[in-house]
Design a protein around this motif. Structure first.
Motif, PDB file in Angstrom:
ATOM      1  N   VAL A 157      16.540 -22.405  -7.442  1.00  0.00           N
ATOM      2  CA  VAL A 157      15.332 -22.539  -6.628  1.00  0.00           C
ATOM      3  C   VAL A 157      15.663 -22.885  -5.181  1.00  0.00           C
ATOM      4  N   ALA A 158      16.737 -23.635  -4.969  1.00  0.00           N
ATOM      5  CA  ALA A 158      17.059 -24.155  -3.635  1.00  0.00           C
ATOM      6  C   ALA A 158      17.102 -23.083  -2.546  1.00  0.00           C
ATOM      7  N   PRO A 159      17.830 -21.949  -2.734  1.00  0.00           N
ATOM      8  CA  PRO A 159      17.864 -20.964  -1.654  1.00  0.00           C
ATOM      9  C   PRO A 159      16.532 -20.257  -1.439  1.00  0.00           C
ATOM     10  N   VAL A 160      15.695 -20.218  -2.461  1.00  0.00           N
ATOM     11  CA  VAL A 160      14.400 -19.534  -2.344  1.00  0.00           C
ATOM     12  C   VAL A 160      13.449 -20.313  -1.454  1.00  0.00           C
ATOM     13  N   ILE A 161      13.449 -21.648  -1.583  1.00  0.00           N
ATOM     14  CA  ILE A 161      12.512 -22.467  -0.808  1.00  0.00           C
ATOM     15  C   ILE A 161      13.158 -23.034   0.452  1.00  0.00           C
ATOM     16  N   GLY A 162      14.434 -22.702   0.688  1.00  0.00           N
ATOM     17  CA  GLY A 162      15.103 -23.196   1.884  1.00  0.00           C
ATOM     18  C   GLY A 162      15.400 -24.678   1.854  1.00  0.00           C
ATOM     19  N   ALA A 163      15.743 -25.204   0.670  1.00  0.00           N
ATOM     20  CA  ALA A 163      16.044 -26.631   0.538  1.00  0.00           C
ATOM     21  C   ALA A 163      17.365 -26.969   1.222  1.00  0.00           C
ATOM     22  N   SER A 164      17.466 -28.172   1.741  1.00  0.00           N
ATOM     23  CA  SER A 164      18.682 -28.613   2.419  1.00  0.00           C
ATOM     24  C   SER A 164      19.723 -29.070   1.407  1.00  0.00           C
ATOM     25  N   SER A 165      20.966 -29.208   1.871  1.00  0.00           N
ATOM     26  CA  SER A 165      22.043 -29.701   1.016  1.00  0.00           C
ATOM     27  C   SER A 165      21.733 -31.105   0.506  1.00  0.00           C
ATOM     28  N   ASP A 166      21.138 -31.939   1.356  1.00  0.00           N
ATOM     29  CA  ASP A 166      20.799 -33.299   0.953  1.00  0.00           C
ATOM     30  C   ASP A 166      19.768 -33.303  -0.170  1.00  0.00           C
ATOM     31  N   ASP A 167      18.763 -32.418  -0.073  1.00  0.00           N
ATOM     32  CA  ASP A 167      17.743 -32.328  -1.119  1.00  0.00           C
ATOM     33  C   ASP A 167      18.364 -31.895  -2.441  1.00  0.00           C
ATOM     34  N   VAL A 168      19.227 -30.867  -2.380  1.00  0.00           N
ATOM     35  CA  VAL A 168      19.862 -30.360  -3.593  1.00  0.00           C
ATOM     36  C   VAL A 168      20.749 -31.429  -4.214  1.00  0.00           C
ATOM     37  N   ALA A 169      21.549 -32.072  -3.386  1.00  0.00           N
ATOM     38  CA  ALA A 169      22.462 -33.100  -3.900  1.00  0.00           C
ATOM     39  C   ALA A 169      21.698 -34.260  -4.527  1.00  0.00           C
ATOM     40  N   SER A 170      20.628 -34.703  -3.867  1.00  0.00           N
ATOM     41  CA  SER A 170      19.833 -35.805  -4.411  1.00  0.00           C
ATOM     42  C   SER A 170      19.239 -35.427  -5.758  1.00  0.00           C
ATOM     43  N   SER A 171      18.664 -34.230  -5.842  1.00  0.00           N
ATOM     44  CA  SER A 171      18.023 -33.784  -7.079  1.00  0.00           C
ATOM     45  C   SER A 171      19.032 -33.660  -8.205  1.00  0.00           C
ATOM     46  N   ILE A 172      20.160 -33.012  -7.918  1.00  0.00           N
ATOM     47  CA  ILE A 172      21.159 -32.778  -8.955  1.00  0.00           C
ATOM     48  C   ILE A 172      21.816 -34.078  -9.393  1.00  0.00           C
ATOM     49  N   SER A 173      22.105 -34.959  -8.461  1.00  0.00           N
ATOM     50  CA  SER A 173      22.801 -36.201  -8.806  1.00  0.00           C
ATOM     51  C   SER A 173      22.006 -37.026  -9.809  1.00  0.00           C
ATOM     52  N   PHE A 174      20.729 -37.267  -9.527  1.00  0.00           N
ATOM     53  CA  PHE A 174      19.943 -38.111 -10.417  1.00  0.00           C
ATOM     54  C   PHE A 174      19.510 -37.364 -11.674  1.00  0.00           C
ATOM     55  N   THR A 175      19.270 -36.065 -11.564  1.00  0.00           N
ATOM     56  CA  THR A 175      18.953 -35.275 -12.744  1.00  0.00           C
ATOM     57  C   THR A 175      20.146 -35.246 -13.690  1.00  0.00           C
ATOM     58  N   ALA A 176      21.358 -35.146 -13.126  1.00  0.00           N
ATOM     59  CA  ALA A 176      22.569 -35.107 -13.950  1.00  0.00           C
ATOM     60  C   ALA A 176      22.756 -36.411 -14.721  1.00  0.00           C
ATOM     61  N   ILE A 177      22.523 -37.531 -14.050  1.00  0.00           N
ATOM     62  CA  ILE A 177      22.683 -38.825 -14.709  1.00  0.00           C
ATOM     63  C   ILE A 177      21.729 -38.951 -15.892  1.00  0.00           C
ATOM     64  N   LEU A 178      20.462 -38.599 -15.677  1.00  0.00           N
ATOM     65  CA  LEU A 178      19.488 -38.695 -16.754  1.00  0.00           C
ATOM     66  C   LEU A 178      19.762 -37.671 -17.845  1.00  0.00           C
ATOM     67  N   GLY A 179      20.346 -36.519 -17.460  1.00  0.00           N
ATOM     68  CA  GLY A 179      20.707 -35.508 -18.452  1.00  0.00           C
ATOM     69  C   GLY A 179      21.714 -36.049 -19.456  1.00  0.00           C
ATOM     70  N   VAL A 180      22.696 -36.777 -18.969  1.00  0.00           N
ATOM     71  CA  VAL A 180      23.691 -37.384 -19.853  1.00  0.00           C
ATOM     72  C   VAL A 180      23.048 -38.455 -20.738  1.00  0.00           C
ATOM     73  N   LEU A 181      22.162 -39.255 -20.154  1.00  0.00           N
ATOM     74  CA  LEU A 181      21.480 -40.288 -20.928  1.00  0.00           C
ATOM     75  C   LEU A 181      20.607 -39.676 -22.019  1.00  0.00           C
ATOM     76  N   MET A 182      20.030 -38.504 -21.733  1.00  0.00           N
ATOM     77  CA  MET A 182      19.219 -37.812 -22.736  1.00  0.00           C
ATOM     78  C   MET A 182      20.066 -37.404 -23.937  1.00  0.00           C
ATOM     79  N   VAL A 183      21.243 -36.862 -23.661  1.00  0.00           N
ATOM     80  CA  VAL A 183      22.133 -36.441 -24.745  1.00  0.00           C
ATOM     81  C   VAL A 183      22.478 -37.628 -25.641  1.00  0.00           C
ATOM     82  N   LEU A 184      22.736 -38.771 -25.025  1.00  0.00           N
ATOM     83  CA  LEU A 184      23.141 -39.950 -25.773  1.00  0.00           C
ATOM     84  C   LEU A 184      21.971 -40.631 -26.487  1.00  0.00           C
ATOM     85  N   GLY A 185      20.782 -40.599 -25.863  1.00  0.00           N
ATOM     86  CA  GLY A 185      19.672 -41.371 -26.402  1.00  0.00           C
ATOM     87  C   GLY A 185      18.678 -40.609 -27.247  1.00  0.00           C
ATOM     88  N   LEU A 186      18.618 -39.276 -27.089  1.00  0.00           N
ATOM     89  CA  LEU A 186      17.594 -38.503 -27.799  1.00  0.00           C
ATOM     90  C   LEU A 186      17.710 -38.618 -29.318  1.00  0.00           C
TER      91      LEU A 186
END
Length: 355
Positions: A157-186
């Motif tokens: 989605v990032a290149p389609v909406i013209g998102a900045s590197s900071d936006d992408v990094a922020s989204s991926i960083s916190f989404t990634a952390i919760l993704g791992v927690l989901m695997v462990l806790g689900l």
């Protein structure tokens, strides 16, 4: 005369000079990619499953490098090229792995539940992010990442909406952390809600971000949970195409630019980016049997590799201080969106008696 040669416009340079300009930055991103893939393989050999994918490792490594070193002009062109053009090529190639037959095979009720979950969660996640004061683009990234397929959706989605590197990094960083927690806790929800193998598989497919993470999350519940979870996840991933196309139509409004006066000629390539057109063409070819099965695996691996290279480039362009300023709000937005996705998914499973 010497001054004129120095001021030669970029478009008049030869392909060789352009390659020389891009090579250092691309090579740096490729090096970060190789290290990231090596660390993922180390995870697989140690834990049997990559809880943190190479894509996430690449952006974190890039951010770590950027913290201690600011790339000079020598590196910037190649890094920028890797972050944008290579990512667009990767998104286009993903179309070759999409077959519309998977949608038909999932059944109408389950298909409707998946579509409804994705649509409702996107809208609700976007609303939550905006209420927390986040900008429109990062709100869209968080909404799509939580609702569809985590990092891959954010990257697409990032290149389609013209998102900045900071936006992408922020989204991926916190989404990634919760993704791992989901695997462990689900798996803890199985006894808590009395879920059967089929129900838990559907829940994992609707909520876990990446396909490898779905496999990791469903293994404790047995083969049946793994099979249905993977199917639901793949159908959910198919929603990425329509969502990206829809966002490409809305993207001009995000820039805030005033419309030009006078009559406008319809140009579909201005409404839909070239790589989205390529994505849809490849998906159609795959569904019609024009893309041989033997080529799907290599094409998918190339797309995945290019995505990791792009994430390394994004990490190298990130200002960590920007992430620090929005970290709390982004964390809250991603967490609340994920909890909402869990509630919606559990509600649909029990309401429609899925599984």
């Amino acid at each position: 005369m010497q001054k004129n040669r120095l001021m030669k416009p970029p478009e008049s340079r030869s392909p060789v000079s352009r390659i020389r300009e891009l090579a250092p930055g691309i090579a740096l991103c490729a090096a970060v990619t190789l290290v990231s893939i090596g660390l993922q393989h180390l995870e697989e050999s140690t834990f049997e499953h990559p809880y943190i994918e190479a894509l996430v490792i690449a952006i974190l490594l890039g951010m770590a490098i950027r913290t201690f070193w600011t790339p000079s002009t020598l590196w910037r062109s190649g890094i920028a090229f890797s972050a944008k053009q290579l990512l667009e090529v990767a998104v286009m190639l993903l179309g070759a792995s999409i077959s519309f037959a998977a949608i038909v095979a999932s059944g109408p009720v389950l298909l409707a539940a998946i579509v409804a979950t994705v649509v409702v969660t996107i809208l609700a996640s976007f609303a939550i992010s905006r209420l927390l004061g986040l900008a429109v683009r990062i709100s869209i990234l968080i909404a799509c990442g939580n609702s569809i397929c985590g990092n891959s959706a954010i990257a697409a989605v990032a290149p389609v909406i013209g998102a900045s590197s900071d936006d992408v990094a922020s989204s991926i960083s916190f989404t990634a952390i919760l993704g791992v927690l989901m695997v462990l806790g689900l798996p803890l929800l199985i006894p808590l809600f009395g879920l059967g193998a089929g129900q838990y598989g559907i829940l994992a497919g609707l909520t876990v971000y990446a396909v490898p993470q779905v496999l990791a999350a469903t293994v404790p519940a047995g083969l049946a949970a793994t099979q249905i979870g993977t199917l639901v996840k793949l159908v959910r991933v198919l929603m990425l195409g329509p969502v990206v196309v829809g966002l490409s139509l809305l993207a001009p409004r995000l820039s805030g630019a005033a419309p030009k006066a006078g009559p406008r000629r319809f140009d579909p390539f201005k409404l839909v980016p070239w790589f989205i057109v390529g994505f849809l063409v490849l998906a159609a070819c795959r569904s019609l049997g024009l893309v041989p099965d033997l080529t799907v695996g290599p094409i998918t691996r190339v797309a995945a590799l290019l995505t990791v290279v792009s994430m390394a480039a994004l990490g190298l362009g990130v200002d960590v201080r920007v992430i620090g300023r929005v970290g709390g709000r982004v964390t809250a937005a991603v967490t609340l969106s994920l909890l909402l996705l869990l509630l919606i998914s559990l509600g649909l499973i029990h309401l429609l008696r899925l599984g």
